[in-house]
Each structure stands twice: as C-alpha cells, then as structure tokens.
Design an enzyme around this catalytic site. Sequence first.
Site, PDB file in Angstrom:
ATOM      1  N   TYR A  26      -4.809  -7.863   2.065  1.00 32.53           N
ATOM      2  CA  TYR A  26      -3.865  -8.664   1.268  1.00 32.53           C
ATOM      3  C   TYR A  26      -4.153  -8.471  -0.219  1.00 32.53           C
ATOM      4  O   TYR A  26      -4.266  -9.415  -0.990  1.00 32.53           O
ATOM      5  CB  TYR A  26      -3.963 -10.139   1.667  1.00 32.53           C
ATOM      6  CG  TYR A  26      -2.745 -10.958   1.308  1.00 32.53           C
ATOM      7  CD1 TYR A  26      -1.542 -10.771   1.985  1.00 32.53           C
ATOM      8  CD2 TYR A  26      -2.789 -11.911   0.297  1.00 32.53           C
ATOM      9  CE1 TYR A  26      -0.420 -11.518   1.671  1.00 32.53           C
ATOM     10  CE2 TYR A  26      -1.672 -12.678  -0.019  1.00 32.53           C
ATOM     11  CZ  TYR A  26      -0.492 -12.465   0.674  1.00 32.53           C
ATOM     12  OH  TYR A  26       0.615 -13.214   0.352  1.00 32.53           O
ATOM     13  N   GLN A  29      -1.125  -3.879  -2.560  1.00 38.94           N
ATOM     14  CA  GLN A  29      -0.015  -3.520  -1.676  1.00 38.94           C
ATOM     15  C   GLN A  29       0.189  -4.559  -0.573  1.00 38.94           C
ATOM     16  O   GLN A  29       1.316  -4.906  -0.242  1.00 38.94           O
ATOM     17  CB  GLN A  29      -0.255  -2.146  -1.031  1.00 38.94           C
ATOM     18  CG  GLN A  29      -0.128  -0.974  -1.984  1.00 38.94           C
ATOM     19  CD  GLN A  29       1.285  -0.783  -2.512  1.00 38.94           C
ATOM     20  OE1 GLN A  29       2.265  -0.940  -1.788  1.00 38.94           O
ATOM     21  NE2 GLN A  29       1.404  -0.452  -3.778  1.00 38.94           N
ATOM     22  N   ASP A  84      -8.785   2.683   0.637  1.00 38.17           N
ATOM     23  CA  ASP A  84      -8.887   3.909   1.431  1.00 38.17           C
ATOM     24  C   ASP A  84     -10.289   4.118   2.007  1.00 38.17           C
ATOM     25  O   ASP A  84     -10.447   4.560   3.138  1.00 38.17           O
ATOM     26  CB  ASP A  84      -8.503   5.116   0.555  1.00 38.17           C
ATOM     27  CG  ASP A  84      -7.040   5.064   0.149  1.00 38.17           C
ATOM     28  OD1 ASP A  84      -6.195   4.848   1.043  1.00 38.17           O
ATOM     29  OD2 ASP A  84      -6.741   5.218  -1.042  1.00 38.17           O
ATOM     30  N   VAL A  86     -12.537   2.094   3.042  1.00 36.86           N
ATOM     31  CA  VAL A  86     -13.014   1.267   4.168  1.00 36.86           C
ATOM     32  C   VAL A  86     -12.081   1.351   5.379  1.00 36.86           C
ATOM     33  O   VAL A  86     -12.341   0.752   6.410  1.00 36.86           O
ATOM     34  CB  VAL A  86     -13.223  -0.227   3.772  1.00 36.86           C
ATOM     35  CG1 VAL A  86     -14.187  -0.343   2.604  1.00 36.86           C
ATOM     36  CG2 VAL A  86     -11.915  -0.920   3.464  1.00 36.86           C
ATOM     37  N   GLN A  87     -11.004   2.133   5.254  1.00 44.66           N
ATOM     38  CA  GLN A  87     -10.027   2.182   6.348  1.00 44.66           C
ATOM     39  C   GLN A  87     -10.609   2.731   7.641  1.00 44.66           C
ATOM     40  O   GLN A  87     -10.330   2.206   8.722  1.00 44.66           O
ATOM     41  CB  GLN A  87      -8.794   3.005   5.933  1.00 44.66           C
ATOM     42  CG  GLN A  87      -7.945   2.270   4.899  1.00 44.66           C
ATOM     43  CD  GLN A  87      -6.666   2.996   4.548  1.00 44.66           C
ATOM     44  OE1 GLN A  87      -6.342   4.025   5.142  1.00 44.66           O
ATOM     45  NE2 GLN A  87      -5.935   2.465   3.582  1.00 44.66           N
ATOM     46  N   HIS A 109      -0.683   5.482   2.021  1.00 42.61           N
ATOM     47  CA  HIS A 109      -1.229   6.670   1.369  1.00 42.61           C
ATOM     48  C   HIS A 109      -1.874   7.487   2.478  1.00 42.61           C
ATOM     49  O   HIS A 109      -2.496   6.927   3.382  1.00 42.61           O
ATOM     50  CB  HIS A 109      -2.260   6.230   0.315  1.00 42.61           C
ATOM     51  CG  HIS A 109      -2.955   7.366  -0.394  1.00 42.61           C
ATOM     52  ND1 HIS A 109      -2.315   8.517  -0.780  1.00 42.61           N
ATOM     53  CD2 HIS A 109      -4.232   7.502  -0.803  1.00 42.61           C
ATOM     54  CE1 HIS A 109      -3.184   9.318  -1.395  1.00 42.61           C
ATOM     55  NE2 HIS A 109      -4.352   8.726  -1.417  1.00 42.61           N
ATOM     56  N   ASP A 192      -0.352  13.126  -4.728  1.00 41.48           N
ATOM     57  CA  ASP A 192      -0.704  11.815  -5.273  1.00 41.48           C
ATOM     58  C   ASP A 192      -2.078  11.865  -5.940  1.00 41.48           C
ATOM     59  O   ASP A 192      -2.254  11.403  -7.067  1.00 41.48           O
ATOM     60  CB  ASP A 192      -0.694  10.779  -4.145  1.00 41.48           C
ATOM     61  CG  ASP A 192      -0.901   9.357  -4.642  1.00 41.48           C
ATOM     62  OD1 ASP A 192       0.011   8.844  -5.324  1.00 41.48           O
ATOM     63  OD2 ASP A 192      -1.952   8.765  -4.364  1.00 41.48           O
ATOM     64  N   GLU A 196      -2.666  11.476 -10.076  1.00 38.39           N
ATOM     65  CA  GLU A 196      -3.497  10.437 -10.696  1.00 38.39           C
ATOM     66  C   GLU A 196      -4.720  11.041 -11.387  1.00 38.39           C
ATOM     67  O   GLU A 196      -5.147  10.545 -12.424  1.00 38.39           O
ATOM     68  CB  GLU A 196      -3.869   9.335  -9.692  1.00 38.39           C
ATOM     69  CG  GLU A 196      -4.718   9.758  -8.519  1.00 38.39           C
ATOM     70  CD  GLU A 196      -4.597   8.810  -7.325  1.00 38.39           C
ATOM     71  OE1 GLU A 196      -3.631   8.041  -7.249  1.00 38.39           O
ATOM     72  OE2 GLU A 196      -5.479   8.856  -6.444  1.00 38.39           O
ATOM     73  N   SER A 253      11.293  10.996 -34.524  1.00 37.07           N
ATOM     74  CA  SER A 253      11.724  11.649 -35.766  1.00 37.07           C
ATOM     75  C   SER A 253      11.616  13.167 -35.627  1.00 37.07           C
ATOM     76  O   SER A 253      10.894  13.675 -34.769  1.00 37.07           O
ATOM     77  CB  SER A 253      10.843  11.180 -36.920  1.00 37.07           C
ATOM     78  OG  SER A 253       9.524  11.672 -36.735  1.00 37.07           O
TER      79      SER A 253
HETATM   80  P1  NAD Z   1      -6.642  -3.481  -2.738  1.00 37.86           P
HETATM   81  O1  NAD Z   1      -8.015  -3.103  -3.115  1.00 37.86           O
HETATM   82  O2  NAD Z   1      -5.768  -4.111  -3.758  1.00 37.86           O
HETATM   83  O3  NAD Z   1      -6.647  -4.478  -1.506  1.00 37.86           O
HETATM   84  C1  NAD Z   1      -7.411  -4.248  -0.379  1.00 37.86           C
HETATM   85  C2  NAD Z   1      -7.342  -5.405   0.589  1.00 37.86           C
HETATM   86  O4  NAD Z   1      -8.159  -5.077   1.712  1.00 37.86           O
HETATM   87  C3  NAD Z   1      -7.870  -6.732   0.060  1.00 37.86           C
HETATM   88  O5  NAD Z   1      -7.091  -7.761   0.592  1.00 37.86           O
HETATM   89  C4  NAD Z   1      -9.275  -6.811   0.647  1.00 37.86           C
HETATM   90  O6  NAD Z   1      -9.666  -8.129   0.846  1.00 37.86           O
HETATM   91  C5  NAD Z   1      -9.067  -6.117   1.978  1.00 37.86           C
HETATM   92  N1  NAD Z   1     -10.304  -5.544   2.499  1.00 37.86           N
HETATM   93  C6  NAD Z   1     -11.268  -4.882   1.806  1.00 37.86           C
HETATM   94  N2  NAD Z   1     -12.259  -4.499   2.631  1.00 37.86           N
HETATM   95  C7  NAD Z   1     -11.891  -4.923   3.871  1.00 37.86           C
HETATM   96  C8  NAD Z   1     -12.502  -4.825   5.131  1.00 37.86           C
HETATM   97  N3  NAD Z   1     -13.693  -4.221   5.312  1.00 37.86           N
HETATM   98  N4  NAD Z   1     -11.859  -5.388   6.199  1.00 37.86           N
HETATM   99  C9  NAD Z   1     -10.665  -5.993   6.055  1.00 37.86           C
HETATM  100  N5  NAD Z   1     -10.044  -6.107   4.859  1.00 37.86           N
HETATM  101  C10 NAD Z   1     -10.654  -5.577   3.787  1.00 37.86           C
HETATM  102  O7  NAD Z   1      -5.964  -2.148  -2.121  1.00 37.86           O
HETATM  103  P2  NAD Z   1      -4.544  -1.489  -2.520  1.00 37.86           P
HETATM  104  O8  NAD Z   1      -4.619  -0.929  -3.908  1.00 37.86           O
HETATM  105  O9  NAD Z   1      -3.456  -2.423  -2.155  1.00 37.86           O
HETATM  106  O10 NAD Z   1      -4.540  -0.218  -1.560  1.00 37.86           O
HETATM  107  C11 NAD Z   1      -4.196  -0.318  -0.189  1.00 37.86           C
HETATM  108  C12 NAD Z   1      -3.563   0.995   0.250  1.00 37.86           C
HETATM  109  O11 NAD Z   1      -2.347   1.195  -0.472  1.00 37.86           O
HETATM  110  C13 NAD Z   1      -4.428   2.213  -0.033  1.00 37.86           C
HETATM  111  O12 NAD Z   1      -4.218   3.138   1.007  1.00 37.86           O
HETATM  112  C14 NAD Z   1      -3.831   2.759  -1.325  1.00 37.86           C
HETATM  113  O13 NAD Z   1      -4.055   4.139  -1.500  1.00 37.86           O
HETATM  114  C15 NAD Z   1      -2.367   2.461  -1.099  1.00 37.86           C
HETATM  115  N6  NAD Z   1      -1.532   2.391  -2.301  1.00 37.86           N
HETATM  116  C16 NAD Z   1      -1.904   1.605  -3.351  1.00 37.86           C
HETATM  117  C17 NAD Z   1      -1.091   1.526  -4.472  1.00 37.86           C
HETATM  118  C18 NAD Z   1      -1.466   0.641  -5.639  1.00 37.86           C
HETATM  119  O14 NAD Z   1      -0.770   0.725  -6.644  1.00 37.86           O
HETATM  120  N7  NAD Z   1      -2.463  -0.207  -5.583  1.00 37.86           N
HETATM  121  C19 NAD Z   1       0.115   2.242  -4.521  1.00 37.86           C
HETATM  122  C20 NAD Z   1       0.495   2.999  -3.399  1.00 37.86           C
HETATM  123  C21 NAD Z   1      -0.339   3.069  -2.297  1.00 37.86           C
HETATM  124 MG    MG Z   2       0.047   7.408  -6.615  1.00 30.28          MG
END
Ligand code: NAD
Ligand code: MG
Length: 344
Positions: A26, A29, A84, A86-87, A109, A192, A196, A253
Amino acid sequence: MAAKIYYNDDADLTVLSEKTVAVIGYGSQGHAHALNLRDSGVDVVVGLSENSSSRAKAEAQGLRVENVADAAAEGDIIMILTPDQVQAEVFTKDIAPHLEEGNALFFAHGFNIRFGYIEAPQGVDVAMVAPKGPGHTVRREFEAGRGVPALVAVEVDASGQAKDIALAYAKGLGATRAGVIETTFTEETESDLFGEQAVLCGGASQLIQYGFETLTEAGYQPEIAYFEVLHELKLIVDLMIEGGIAKQRWSISDTAEYGDYVSGPRVITPEVKENMKAVLADIQDGTFAKRFIEDQAAGGPEFKKLREKGESHPIEATGRELRKLFSWNSDQIDEDYTDGSVAR
Ligand code: NAD
Ligand code: MG
C-alpha cells in the site's frame, strides 16, 4: 504510428465483475491501484504484513485489509506492489502457496519476471499494468476524472483472457481514459530502467549537480545557481511535454535557442551516448539487476551510502532554504515527496 493505443471503449470492466483483486502493498502504487479499482466498482482486498504501518491508512480509506497470504488466497488477480527487491521473497513465502489455476499474477513493472527472480506456476496468467507516473498522480488524476497513461503486457496467457483482464484492470485504474499501449515484459523492464538511469533520474540529477557545482565553484551565489539549473528545469520540461523539444525551443528566447544548439552538444558529447549504451548493456545482461538485488539482500550498504552522498550535496541545503521562502512551492509538494515511493 506503430503502437496501438487502447482507450475506454477497448476495455470491458465486466471482465472483473466476478473477480477479487488482491493488491499486495500500500505504497505509492498500491494505494492508487486499490482506491481507483474500488471506486471503479471492483472487489478489492489489500494484502499487508501484520505490523505494516499502512494498515490503518488503508482501513481508514474504507478498504478491506488482510495479511498477504490471506489476500493472495482470496484474490483471483494478485497485483504485487511491494518494492521490486522484496517481491521474490513475498512471492515465495506468501503468494505462491496460494496460487491456483485460473489466477492471474499482475505486476506494475517487469523487473522480477524479466530477470527470473519470480517464476509463476503453470496455469497462472502473468501480466503487467504499469502506469507511467507516480502512484500519487495516478490517484489524483483518477479523482479529477482523468487518467495516467499505462503500459500493458502479457507474459503468460494461461486463461486465454489475460489481455482482456489487463485492459479491464487498466480501465479500473483510469488509464484507458488517457491511453494504454501494449508492450512486453522485456521491453518495459529494459526501457524503464534505461530511462530512469540514463535520462530521467540518473542523467538529470548528475547534469543538475554538475551545473550547480560549475556555477558555485566560479563564485556565483548558490541561490542563483539553484534557480538557473534546477528550478527552471520544470518549466522547460513542461514545454517539452506540451509540444516536444521543438515547442521548448519556440518558446525560449533566440539567445537561449542558439545557446542550446551550440553548447548542448559540447556538454553532452558523443561519448555520453557511448556511456548510455554501456548502461543499457548492463541492464540487458542482468548486471544491474544482480548488483541491485545483491546489495539489497545485504541490507543495502551501497544503496545507503549513495543515498547519503546524494542528500549531502550542497544543492539540497540551498533548495530546502529557498523552498521555505517562496510561494511557488506549497507544503503539499514536500508532503508528496516525503510520502513517495522510496522507503525510508
Ligand atoms: P513503495 O515502496 O511505495 O510501496 C511498497 C509497499 O510494499 C508499502 O506499502 C510497503 O509497506 C509494502 N511492503 C514492503 N515490504 C513488504 C514486505 N516484505 N511484505 C509486504 N509488504 C511490503 O513501492 P512502489 O513505488 O509503489 O512500487 C511498487 C511497484 O510499482 C514496483 O514494482 C515498482 O517498480 C512499480 N512502479 C512504481 C512506480 C512509482 O512511481 N512509484 C511507477 C510505476 C511502477
Ligand atoms: Mg518508469
């Protein structure tokens, strides 16, 4: 134009009507996906660890929250939105044991699928809906009746329906209001990371820091340097977004435009492009992914050191003081920043 763009009429939300979407995480994203889908009429459950500080926030926003394993068991579509790095661990421990044939594993992602850190079991769809903007923008635009564009990709189409599900999910996020482009996990992940690293984050940050250093080392006031090399960048980029580099050059300009042509290529020389190719090669062959994941597994010693070095650059102190004094930067912006995607 080569790429097909999908809009509202190309996606059917009823594909999701009998399904539950489990949003795991949460953060940036996660909150946007969960809230936008819920507001689009989709049944959503948020998966968070027992002691997660986001639990109260998600519940206060009217969402159902379970631990990750229970949410994964309940979800027909499991969208993994933890960081990413911890996924793979979360997947192995709490998601994989609850995946059934006919479920769909979703990502925002492609990192873990592209580099092989996660392998989905047979019979499970693997797809991506990747908004091309930070989560807070994805939520804000949705509430304003608009959307942030997104990419969709299907890696495994076990159900024969994976693309329709991905498009419906994108519609629930509001992305088809803006436009959705189909890609592959490989193309999304590599482009991506390259964008970045070479341009948006890495390239721009280094360019700004060198510009600031060059001016201040020559004796110019840091506040002036900040305005000239950092603050105005947004105004220039806004023009590029509206009408390309051409509109930016039309608006500035003639002096600035001429300086752009003669000095841009002196600063960003052809060697820079060779460096970019080397960065891309490290992304493509997994060298970057391996370095990132190994450092994270060790607690992120290199990551933390680099973050500290970045934060201690003099441009940060100058900017913090200036932003306090000026009305062009409301509290909201700094709040969004602290609430952003990088866990601190
Ligand atoms: P974030 O760091 O904002 O949020 C991560 C969430 O995961 C948090 O709610 C955290 O509490 C939870 N979390 C962390 N460790 C955990 C665990 N061990 N077990 C369960 N929950 C856990 O992450 P984000 O930036 O939203 O990124 C999430 C995905 O979206 C990634 O794959 C990222 O590449 C992708 N993404 C992000 C963006 C961006 O702008 N932030 C844009 C496009 C895609
Ligand atoms: Mg990007």
